[in-house]
Design a protein around this motif. Sequence first.
Motif, PDB file in Angstrom:
ATOM      1  N   ASP A  88      -4.188   6.254  -2.555  1.00  0.00           N
ATOM      2  CA  ASP A  88      -4.336   7.678  -2.849  1.00  0.00           C
ATOM      3  C   ASP A  88      -5.741   8.022  -3.344  1.00  0.00           C
ATOM      4  N   MET A  89      -6.424   7.045  -3.921  1.00  0.00           N
ATOM      5  CA  MET A  89      -7.747   7.287  -4.503  1.00  0.00           C
ATOM      6  C   MET A  89      -8.874   6.853  -3.570  1.00  0.00           C
TER       7      MET A  89
ATOM      8  N   HIS B 279     -13.839   5.083  -8.140  1.00  0.00           N
ATOM      9  CA  HIS B 279     -12.977   4.468  -9.140  1.00  0.00           C
ATOM     10  C   HIS B 279     -13.279   2.976  -9.233  1.00  0.00           C
TER      11      HIS B 279
ATOM     12  N   THR C 154      -4.939   5.026 -16.039  1.00  0.00           N
ATOM     13  CA  THR C 154      -3.570   4.555 -15.790  1.00  0.00           C
ATOM     14  C   THR C 154      -3.122   3.622 -16.907  1.00  0.00           C
TER      15      THR C 154
ATOM     16  N   VAL D 246     -12.123   8.782  -3.895  1.00  0.00           N
ATOM     17  CA  VAL D 246     -12.526   9.056  -5.267  1.00  0.00           C
ATOM     18  C   VAL D 246     -13.242   7.824  -5.817  1.00  0.00           C
TER      19      VAL D 246
ATOM     20  N   VAL E 154      -1.420   3.632  -5.490  1.00  0.00           N
ATOM     21  CA  VAL E 154      -2.378   4.424  -6.274  1.00  0.00           C
ATOM     22  C   VAL E 154      -3.779   4.270  -5.686  1.00  0.00           C
TER      23      VAL E 154
ATOM     24  N   VAL F  63      -6.625   1.279 -13.534  1.00  0.00           N
ATOM     25  CA  VAL F  63      -7.538   1.980 -12.643  1.00  0.00           C
ATOM     26  C   VAL F  63      -8.395   2.894 -13.497  1.00  0.00           C
TER      27      VAL F  63
ATOM     28  N   ARG G 292     -11.729   5.799 -13.719  1.00  0.00           N
ATOM     29  CA  ARG G 292     -12.553   6.814 -13.045  1.00  0.00           C
ATOM     30  C   ARG G 292     -13.788   7.061 -13.891  1.00  0.00           C
TER      31      ARG G 292
END
Length: 66
Positions: A41-42, A47, A21, A45, A38, A58, A60
């Motif tokens: 939404d993650m 992160h 991001t 995941v 955000v 952010v 990953r």
Amino acid sequence: MKQPPTYTPEEADKNGFKSITTLYFFNDEADMEYLSAVLSDMANVKHCLIKTLKGVEVGRLKTEIL
């Protein structure tokens, strides 16, 4: 919601994370609201947050980025 780990840019790189991001500024209320969305939404995941002097990005895992 569980809080993701927070790293410096150097720590994130060492732990295998890469920013996905742009910078979200701490002093910008809209940025902080968008960051919250955000992160929501993650939720499923792996992160992290990459903390800088002015805000956060952010990240990953590099192995999960195409």
